[in-house]
Scaffold this motif. Structure first.
Motif, PDB file in Angstrom:
ATOM      1  N   ARG A   1       0.841  -1.205   0.000  1.00 13.48           N
ATOM      2  CA  ARG A   1       0.000   0.000   0.000  1.00 13.48           C
ATOM      3  C   ARG A   1       0.873   1.251   0.000  1.00 13.48           C
ATOM      4  N   ARG A   2       1.904   1.215   0.825  1.00 17.89           N
ATOM      5  CA  ARG A   2       2.773   2.394   0.939  1.00 17.89           C
ATOM      6  C   ARG A   2       3.502   2.681  -0.368  1.00 17.89           C
ATOM      7  N   ALA A   3       3.880   1.596  -1.071  1.00 20.73           N
ATOM      8  CA  ALA A   3       4.644   1.765  -2.313  1.00 20.73           C
ATOM      9  C   ALA A   3       3.728   1.931  -3.528  1.00 20.73           C
ATOM     10  N   GLY A   4       2.408   1.878  -3.295  1.00 17.25           N
ATOM     11  CA  GLY A   4       1.479   2.023  -4.412  1.00 17.25           C
ATOM     12  C   GLY A   4       1.421   0.789  -5.303  1.00 17.25           C
ATOM     13  N   VAL A   5       1.791  -0.377  -4.763  1.00 16.85           N
ATOM     14  CA  VAL A   5       1.694  -1.630  -5.516  1.00 16.85           C
ATOM     15  C   VAL A   5       0.272  -2.173  -5.336  1.00 16.85           C
ATOM     16  N   SER A   6      -0.357  -2.567  -6.429  1.00 19.30           N
ATOM     17  CA  SER A   6      -1.738  -3.045  -6.367  1.00 19.30           C
ATOM     18  C   SER A   6      -1.842  -4.342  -5.579  1.00 19.30           C
ATOM     19  N   LEU A   7      -2.857  -4.437  -4.714  1.00 20.10           N
ATOM     20  CA  LEU A   7      -3.069  -5.670  -3.944  1.00 20.10           C
ATOM     21  C   LEU A   7      -3.713  -6.748  -4.810  1.00 20.10           C
ATOM     22  N   GLU A   8      -3.899  -6.446  -6.099  1.00 20.19           N
ATOM     23  CA  GLU A   8      -4.467  -7.424  -7.044  1.00 20.19           C
ATOM     24  C   GLU A   8      -3.384  -8.009  -7.936  1.00 20.19           C
ATOM     25  N   ASP A   9      -2.132  -7.611  -7.740  1.00 22.29           N
ATOM     26  CA  ASP A   9      -1.070  -7.988  -8.681  1.00 22.29           C
ATOM     27  C   ASP A   9      -0.075  -8.966  -8.020  1.00 22.29           C
ATOM     28  N   PRO A  10      -0.328 -10.285  -8.144  1.00 20.98           N
ATOM     29  CA  PRO A  10       0.496 -11.269  -7.433  1.00 20.98           C
ATOM     30  C   PRO A  10       1.988 -11.177  -7.755  1.00 20.98           C
ATOM     31  N   GLN A  11       2.324 -10.967  -9.018  1.00 20.38           N
ATOM     32  CA  GLN A  11       3.755 -10.936  -9.367  1.00 20.38           C
ATOM     33  C   GLN A  11       4.460  -9.726  -8.756  1.00 20.38           C
ATOM     34  N   ALA A  12       3.816  -8.567  -8.842  1.00 19.03           N
ATOM     35  CA  ALA A  12       4.421  -7.356  -8.263  1.00 19.03           C
ATOM     36  C   ALA A  12       4.537  -7.508  -6.743  1.00 19.03           C
ATOM     37  N   LEU A  13       3.519  -8.116  -6.125  1.00 18.56           N
ATOM     38  CA  LEU A  13       3.547  -8.309  -4.678  1.00 18.56           C
ATOM     39  C   LEU A  13       4.652  -9.289  -4.282  1.00 18.56           C
ATOM     40  N   ALA A  14       4.824 -10.332  -5.101  1.00 11.96           N
ATOM     41  CA  ALA A  14       5.872 -11.313  -4.805  1.00 11.96           C
ATOM     42  C   ALA A  14       7.248 -10.665  -4.903  1.00 11.96           C
ATOM     43  N   GLY A  15       7.434  -9.811  -5.893  1.00 10.40           N
ATOM     44  CA  GLY A  15       8.716  -9.101  -6.054  1.00 10.40           C
ATOM     45  C   GLY A  15       8.984  -8.228  -4.840  1.00 10.40           C
ATOM     46  N   LEU A  16       7.962  -7.523  -4.417  1.00  7.86           N
ATOM     47  CA  LEU A  16       8.093  -6.652  -3.247  1.00  7.86           C
ATOM     48  C   LEU A  16       8.411  -7.496  -2.005  1.00  7.86           C
ATOM     49  N   ALA A  17       7.716  -8.650  -1.868  1.00  6.12           N
ATOM     50  CA  ALA A  17       7.897  -9.528  -0.697  1.00  6.12           C
ATOM     51  C   ALA A  17       9.345 -10.015  -0.618  1.00  6.12           C
ATOM     52  N   ARG A  18       9.905 -10.359  -1.774  1.00  4.10           N
ATOM     53  CA  ARG A  18      11.295 -10.865  -1.775  1.00  4.10           C
ATOM     54  C   ARG A  18      12.276  -9.818  -1.297  1.00  4.10           C
TER      55      ARG A  18
ATOM     56  N   GLY B   1      -5.139  -6.645   8.629  1.00  5.99           N
ATOM     57  CA  GLY B   1      -5.386  -8.090   8.668  1.00  5.99           C
ATOM     58  C   GLY B   1      -6.137  -8.552   7.431  1.00  5.99           C
ATOM     59  N   ARG B   2      -7.104  -7.747   7.021  1.00  9.08           N
ATOM     60  CA  ARG B   2      -7.882  -8.067   5.817  1.00  9.08           C
ATOM     61  C   ARG B   2      -6.984  -8.031   4.579  1.00  9.08           C
ATOM     62  N   ASP B   3      -6.151  -7.004   4.480  1.00  6.17           N
ATOM     63  CA  ASP B   3      -5.214  -6.899   3.342  1.00  6.17           C
ATOM     64  C   ASP B   3      -4.290  -8.112   3.320  1.00  6.17           C
ATOM     65  N   ALA B   4      -3.788  -8.491   4.507  1.00 12.29           N
ATOM     66  CA  ALA B   4      -2.853  -9.625   4.596  1.00 12.29           C
ATOM     67  C   ALA B   4      -3.538 -10.895   4.110  1.00 12.29           C
ATOM     68  N   SER B   5      -4.778 -11.084   4.529  1.00 11.99           N
ATOM     69  CA  SER B   5      -5.528 -12.279   4.145  1.00 11.99           C
ATOM     70  C   SER B   5      -5.731 -12.316   2.628  1.00 11.99           C
ATOM     71  N   ARG B   6      -5.966 -11.156   2.015  1.00 14.07           N
ATOM     72  CA  ARG B   6      -6.157 -11.103   0.549  1.00 14.07           C
ATOM     73  C   ARG B   6      -4.903 -11.515  -0.190  1.00 14.07           C
ATOM     74  N   ILE B   7      -3.774 -10.931   0.175  1.00 14.46           N
ATOM     75  CA  ILE B   7      -2.549 -11.238  -0.581  1.00 14.46           C
ATOM     76  C   ILE B   7      -2.016 -12.634  -0.236  1.00 14.46           C
ATOM     77  N   ALA B   8      -2.404 -13.130   0.959  1.00 17.07           N
ATOM     78  CA  ALA B   8      -1.935 -14.459   1.377  1.00 17.07           C
ATOM     79  C   ALA B   8      -2.581 -15.572   0.556  1.00 17.07           C
ATOM     80  N   ALA B   9      -3.646 -15.243  -0.165  1.00 14.08           N
ATOM     81  CA  ALA B   9      -4.303 -16.256  -1.004  1.00 14.08           C
ATOM     82  C   ALA B   9      -3.556 -16.457  -2.320  1.00 14.08           C
ATOM     83  N   MET B  10      -2.526 -15.635  -2.593  1.00 10.06           N
ATOM     84  CA  MET B  10      -1.828 -15.690  -3.887  1.00 10.06           C
ATOM     85  C   MET B  10      -0.573 -16.563  -3.802  1.00 10.06           C
ATOM     86  N   PRO B  11      -0.537 -17.668  -4.560  1.00 11.19           N
ATOM     87  CA  PRO B  11       0.623 -18.571  -4.487  1.00 11.19           C
ATOM     88  C   PRO B  11       1.988 -17.889  -4.694  1.00 11.19           C
ATOM     89  N   PRO B  12       2.137 -16.950  -5.652  1.00 15.07           N
ATOM     90  CA  PRO B  12       3.475 -16.334  -5.801  1.00 15.07           C
ATOM     91  C   PRO B  12       3.926 -15.588  -4.546  1.00 15.07           C
TER      92      PRO B  12
END
Ligand code: DC
Length: 224
Positions: free
Chosen positions: A50-67, A95-106
């Motif tokens: 959210r802080r970096a403006g990465v969409s919570l709908e974008d699994p690949q971008a989120l995975a890159g950020l997570a790494r 918590g809700r945001d975490a649960s949403r992105i946690a459903a994404m395998p990447p």
């Protein structure tokens, strides 16, 4: 065998606000083990997105950020890029945001090794949704810790009020039910009691009793 496989892990999984974090942290202290709150990692990832403006709908971008997350746990506080974020990630929205992105395998895949790196001597107690099923399948002890949704909503309510936050019991109940349903229904590492996990129903237990049960089971498991 990988050297770390000899380091005992106690994996405590269960639904939101079941008290598993409190029980896990106290059991870790009693044993002199390390403690990993895996939910905090998902929460920080969503918060950083959210802080970096990465969409919570974008699994690949989120995975890159997570790494690339600069994440550190120290004395009960969580630091992102050197800044404490403990309060910011504890809100219901986080918590809700975490649960949403946690459903994404990447995203889960990107966070796997980071979680396993917490397995350090003399041992680790960890809590989450898939600690026993996916992250540490060879854990010495696996526990599924739960309580009724009413009891969990009550506990979360008290916790929020004590911290000076606004809280609404009915809304909390609704929120917890929805989050549990999403965490249990997802295809990737769903919240589920595995066949080899002990069930710890804590609705009628004090925190002290729940911790004691964990320690008793661990002693039994270590004796084998
Ligand atoms: O335990 P918690 O409420 O802090 O976790 C927040 C969310 O993160 C939870 O709704 C689902 C997700 N999570 C997960 O999918 N796997 C974990 N091991 C821990 C948390």
């Amino acid at each position: 065998m990988h050297a770390s496989a000899a380091i005992p892990v106690i994996a405590i999984d269960g639904p939101s606000a079941s008290g598993k974090g409190t029980v896990a942290a106290l059991a870790a202290r009693a044993l002199g083990f390390h403690y990993l709150d895996s939910g905090a990692i998902y929460r920080v990832t969503a918060f950083a997105a959210r802080r970096a403006g990465v969409s919570l709908e974008d699994p690949q971008a989120l995975a890159g950020l997570a790494r690339g997350l600069d994440l550190r746990f120290d004395g009960g506080e969580v630091y992102l890029d050197g800044q404490p974020v403990g309060d910011a990630i504890r809100t219901e929205e986080a918590g809700r945001d975490a649960s949403r992105i946690a459903a994404m395998p990447p995203v889960r895949e990107a966070l796997l090794e980071r979680q396993r790196a917490f397995r350090q001597a003399p041992g680790l107690v960890t809590d989450g949704r898939d600690m026993g099923s996916v992250v540490f399948p060879d854990a010495a002890l696996k526990i599924f810790l739960t309580a009724t949704c009413e009891e969990r909503a009550n506990r979360r309510y008290k916790q929020l009020i004590e911290k000076g936050f606004d809280a609404n019991l009915a809304a909390l109940f609704q929120d917890l039910s929805e989050r549990d349903a999403r965490d249990a229904a997802r295809a990737a590492a769903p919240l589920r009691q595995t066949a080899d996990a002990h069930l710890l129903e804590t609705s009628d237990l004090t925190i002290g009793q729940a911790v004691e049960q964990v320690l008793v089971w661990f002693r039994e498991a270590s004796a084998h």
